[in-house]
Design a protein around this motif. Sequence first.
Motif, PDB file in Angstrom:
ATOM      1  N   ASP A 408       7.377 -13.912   6.401  1.00 46.05           N
ATOM      2  CA  ASP A 408       7.606 -12.832   5.575  1.00 46.05           C
ATOM      3  C   ASP A 408       6.700 -11.594   5.620  1.00 46.05           C
ATOM      4  O   ASP A 408       5.337 -12.060   5.725  1.00 46.05           O
ATOM      5  N   ILE A 409       7.286 -10.399   5.351  1.00 41.54           N
ATOM      6  CA  ILE A 409       6.226  -9.360   5.346  1.00 41.54           C
ATOM      7  C   ILE A 409       6.103  -8.736   3.931  1.00 41.54           C
ATOM      8  O   ILE A 409       7.388  -8.539   3.507  1.00 41.54           O
ATOM      9  N   SER A 410       4.772  -8.147   3.670  1.00 42.65           N
ATOM     10  CA  SER A 410       4.759  -7.550   2.311  1.00 42.65           C
ATOM     11  C   SER A 410       4.019  -6.339   2.520  1.00 42.65           C
ATOM     12  O   SER A 410       2.931  -6.319   3.079  1.00 42.65           O
ATOM     13  N   HIS A 411       4.206  -5.403   1.798  1.00 48.43           N
ATOM     14  CA  HIS A 411       3.038  -4.213   1.756  1.00 48.43           C
ATOM     15  C   HIS A 411       3.463  -3.368   0.510  1.00 48.43           C
ATOM     16  O   HIS A 411       4.737  -3.709  -0.261  1.00 48.43           O
ATOM     17  N   LEU A 412       2.675  -2.326   0.177  1.00 43.82           N
ATOM     18  CA  LEU A 412       2.968  -1.421  -0.806  1.00 43.82           C
ATOM     19  C   LEU A 412       3.052   0.173  -0.213  1.00 43.82           C
ATOM     20  O   LEU A 412       2.327   0.579   0.004  1.00 43.82           O
ATOM     21  N   GLN A 413       4.202   0.480  -0.206  1.00 44.18           N
ATOM     22  CA  GLN A 413       4.462   1.815   0.497  1.00 44.18           C
ATOM     23  C   GLN A 413       3.734   1.977   1.956  1.00 44.18           C
ATOM     24  O   GLN A 413       3.164   3.127   2.155  1.00 44.18           O
ATOM     25  N   GLY A 414       3.546   0.896   2.689  1.00 45.26           N
ATOM     26  CA  GLY A 414       2.841   0.881   3.942  1.00 45.26           C
ATOM     27  C   GLY A 414       1.589   0.677   3.894  1.00 45.26           C
ATOM     28  O   GLY A 414       1.130   0.628   5.223  1.00 45.26           O
ATOM     29  N   ASP A 415       0.927   0.253   2.794  1.00 51.11           N
ATOM     30  CA  ASP A 415      -0.441   0.212   2.792  1.00 51.11           C
ATOM     31  C   ASP A 415      -0.465  -1.454   2.508  1.00 51.11           C
ATOM     32  O   ASP A 415       0.250  -2.027   1.894  1.00 51.11           O
ATOM     33  N   ASP A 416      -1.730  -1.985   2.759  1.00 55.16           N
ATOM     34  CA  ASP A 416      -2.317  -3.102   2.962  1.00 55.16           C
ATOM     35  C   ASP A 416      -0.991  -4.172   3.403  1.00 55.16           C
ATOM     36  O   ASP A 416      -0.508  -5.018   2.692  1.00 55.16           O
ATOM     37  N   ALA A 419       1.431 -10.489   5.928  1.00 50.43           N
ATOM     38  CA  ALA A 419       2.512 -11.433   6.309  1.00 50.43           C
ATOM     39  C   ALA A 419       2.195 -12.807   5.802  1.00 50.43           C
ATOM     40  O   ALA A 419       0.915 -13.290   5.796  1.00 50.43           O
ATOM     41  N   SER A 420       3.194 -13.552   5.669  1.00 49.49           N
ATOM     42  CA  SER A 420       2.859 -15.076   5.002  1.00 49.49           C
ATOM     43  C   SER A 420       3.740 -15.928   6.005  1.00 49.49           C
ATOM     44  O   SER A 420       5.007 -15.690   6.618  1.00 49.49           O
ATOM     45  N   ILE A 439      -2.106  -7.357   8.830  1.00 55.79           N
ATOM     46  CA  ILE A 439      -1.339  -6.347   9.830  1.00 55.79           C
ATOM     47  C   ILE A 439      -2.547  -5.356   9.864  1.00 55.79           C
ATOM     48  O   ILE A 439      -2.554  -4.519   8.922  1.00 55.79           O
ATOM     49  N   LYS A 440      -3.304  -5.156  10.944  1.00 47.61           N
ATOM     50  CA  LYS A 440      -4.124  -3.942  11.047  1.00 47.61           C
ATOM     51  C   LYS A 440      -4.125  -3.329  12.238  1.00 47.61           C
ATOM     52  O   LYS A 440      -4.774  -2.169  12.437  1.00 47.61           O
ATOM     53  N   ALA A 596       3.514 -14.261   0.373  1.00 45.54           N
ATOM     54  CA  ALA A 596       3.170 -12.968   0.883  1.00 45.54           C
ATOM     55  C   ALA A 596       2.561 -12.090  -0.114  1.00 45.54           C
ATOM     56  O   ALA A 596       1.660 -11.129  -0.106  1.00 45.54           O
ATOM     57  N   ILE A 597       3.516 -11.866  -1.288  1.00 43.53           N
ATOM     58  CA  ILE A 597       3.302 -10.916  -2.228  1.00 43.53           C
ATOM     59  C   ILE A 597       1.811 -11.128  -3.043  1.00 43.53           C
ATOM     60  O   ILE A 597       1.326 -10.243  -3.621  1.00 43.53           O
ATOM     61  N   THR A 598       1.732 -12.465  -3.412  1.00 41.94           N
ATOM     62  CA  THR A 598       0.474 -12.667  -3.822  1.00 41.94           C
ATOM     63  C   THR A 598      -0.882 -12.564  -3.124  1.00 41.94           C
ATOM     64  O   THR A 598      -1.591 -11.940  -3.654  1.00 41.94           O
ATOM     65  N   TYR A 599      -0.740 -12.751  -1.791  1.00 46.11           N
ATOM     66  CA  TYR A 599      -1.907 -12.296  -1.070  1.00 46.11           C
ATOM     67  C   TYR A 599      -1.709 -10.683  -1.042  1.00 46.11           C
ATOM     68  O   TYR A 599      -3.115 -10.145  -0.997  1.00 46.11           O
ATOM     69  N   GLN A 600      -0.797 -10.075  -0.905  1.00 50.66           N
ATOM     70  CA  GLN A 600      -0.695  -8.580  -0.984  1.00 50.66           C
ATOM     71  C   GLN A 600      -1.537  -7.864  -2.059  1.00 50.66           C
ATOM     72  O   GLN A 600      -2.200  -6.951  -2.280  1.00 50.66           O
ATOM     73  N   ARG A 601      -0.907  -8.594  -3.283  1.00 55.56           N
ATOM     74  CA  ARG A 601      -1.584  -8.175  -4.641  1.00 55.56           C
ATOM     75  C   ARG A 601      -3.112  -8.238  -4.721  1.00 55.56           C
ATOM     76  O   ARG A 601      -3.853  -7.596  -5.359  1.00 55.56           O
TER      77      ARG A 601
END
Length: 686
Positions: A408-416, A419-420, A439-440, A596-601
Amino acid sequence: MADPSTYRPKPGQIPDSPGVYRFRDAHRRVIYVGKAKSLRSRLASYFQDLAGLHPRTRTMVTTAASVEWTVVSTEVEALQLEYSWIKEYDPRFNVKYRDDKSYPSLAVTMNEEYPRVQVLRGPKRKGVRYFGPYGHAWAIRETVDLMLRVFPVRTCSAGVFKRSAQIGRPCLLGYIGKCSAPCVGRISPEDHRELADEFCDFMAGRTGTYLRRLETRMQEAAEAMEYEKAARLRDDIGALRRAMEKNAVVLTDATDADLIAVAEDELEAALQIFHVRGGRVRGQRGWVTDKVEEVGTAGLVEHALQQLYGEESGDAVPKEVLVPALPDPVEPIAQWLTDRRGAAVSLRIPQRGDKRDLMETVRRNAQQSLALHKTKRASDLTTRSRALEEIAQALGLDSAPLRIECFDISHLQGDDVVASMVVLEDGLARKSEYRRFQIKSFAGQDDVRAMHEVISRRFRRYLREKQRTGEWGPAGETGAPPHTAAGAALDEASDVPLEDTESGAPEGLTGRDEDGRPKKFAYPPQLLVVDGGQPQVAAAQRALDELGVDDVAVCGLAKRLEEVWLPHEDDPVVLPRTSEGLYLLQRARDEAHRFAITYQRSKRAKSMKAGPLDAVSGLGETRKQALIKHFGSVKRLRAATVEQLCEVPGIGRKTAESVAAGLAGAAPAAPAVNTATGEIVEEERQ
């Protein structure tokens, strides 16, 4: 299904001596570990006619692709090496016990300056003394509450302890006499440790000496007409006796023993273990296992002894271990237990008296545990098997996908952008195999491109390991990789950082070690699931095609209508809403989204932690944390003098002056705001 004759060792190649052997599958994954007094005769028994083998043994040898062995000098060494390898490789065809529930233990952290008494669950830690396990946590707390009157050992957390030391006042337990308050210096570290040692001695069963000592002191106080002191000692003796009464005497000879009983059927087995110390039951635990190998009661007992005492030594191994059946031969395991304890250990079957009666009680507990476990798990096991079969049928797979990986892919409006990857094996979550990615290589809301990158990186790593170890041909053969697009892809070194599991270990820490043990990304799934529809599925399939991977099925699960998409298909596969297969795919998708969202947060929270210390040049993250930890808050840090700043480890005078100047010149920063949720991120926390 492999033919065992393709990897059978040549005649005379196997030594006739004690040793430990490993069966590996086509991916070099260890699937079974065993020991033998004679490697030659034991391994020969696996390569007879398949019709004459036990069904579970037949499944194991047909799954394996190679066998290897290590010669040792004695059977005791073989026993120890077998245990070490089972723990290291976690082979799927070995008996592995698991707790039927999480049992709490009473722990005393003797590895700290001021030992702490607390309730702990899970694996044991080095330097901590354990008592139990107990059936309920409240039973431990009742016992501790009674004993703190006599042994006022620290029970508070590190945060409470530090806070009390900073403000110079103890917590409530210090005021009511149930803590000796080492946080404010009422007791020295040496005296507090002696108090903790006395607590441990009492819990270990050495109660008579201490009670007699208290009674003597009480009589002396009464004779000296110190009646208040005598009354307090009388109440202390009563509290200790009430704590002792919570564990009835079951063995009149006041011995230390562990009793192990087994209840089993054709498929599963349950164990109950009673820990008796000083003639009283001090703890109880239960284990259950699937009988994935051909094993009888004696074999189950041997596996239980290995798992129970493999990490223990000294007082944790009692002088008597009572079992329903003795391993064959019994001498190696008895000698191994003696070595673990450092003194003689009696391993035997109780024949008469109170020990036989207690063993019968343990056996009844084991039977009830097995019946309860089968009641709970019967529908669950059947459901998982049906779900995997439904997925295989719906996607046109040759067999049920025993390993499923979901991305799964997770981001906040294209930032940070992150993936998990989550893993299901036999329909159950395998959390130790979870991975997360940064993803850099680009920024933006391009989930398709991110999915392509993640799948490429995951399988590029897998193929690189196969190339490095020369596992391109059949099992046991070596050579160069086949001439496919994977060859060029493997030459392209990825400079994109990758993190795995919660710890964020870098990609360089994965792979294989010097012994060829596969790690992390070395095992391919039978089914790859992506969170998304046709575009994401096409991106994942394109990544596999570019690397030449053609033995992994791909599908996607779209959220809107819960449709299952396959590569190169214009129409989705629609599974019934009541389908167990669809439910399993949904669980995998939701778990990948959660991970994914836990890591992104967490990444987003770190990026918003801007504070006044960031303006101080030359001050790294480690020294920033040291300053905050020492003073407790930025407010106290601003009020500190240069001399006080120099007291922090790693802070010299020049750095202290820079910090003081930077904080003096910086106005209190406005609180950082999370633009996504509108929440204020507090700058100072105590």
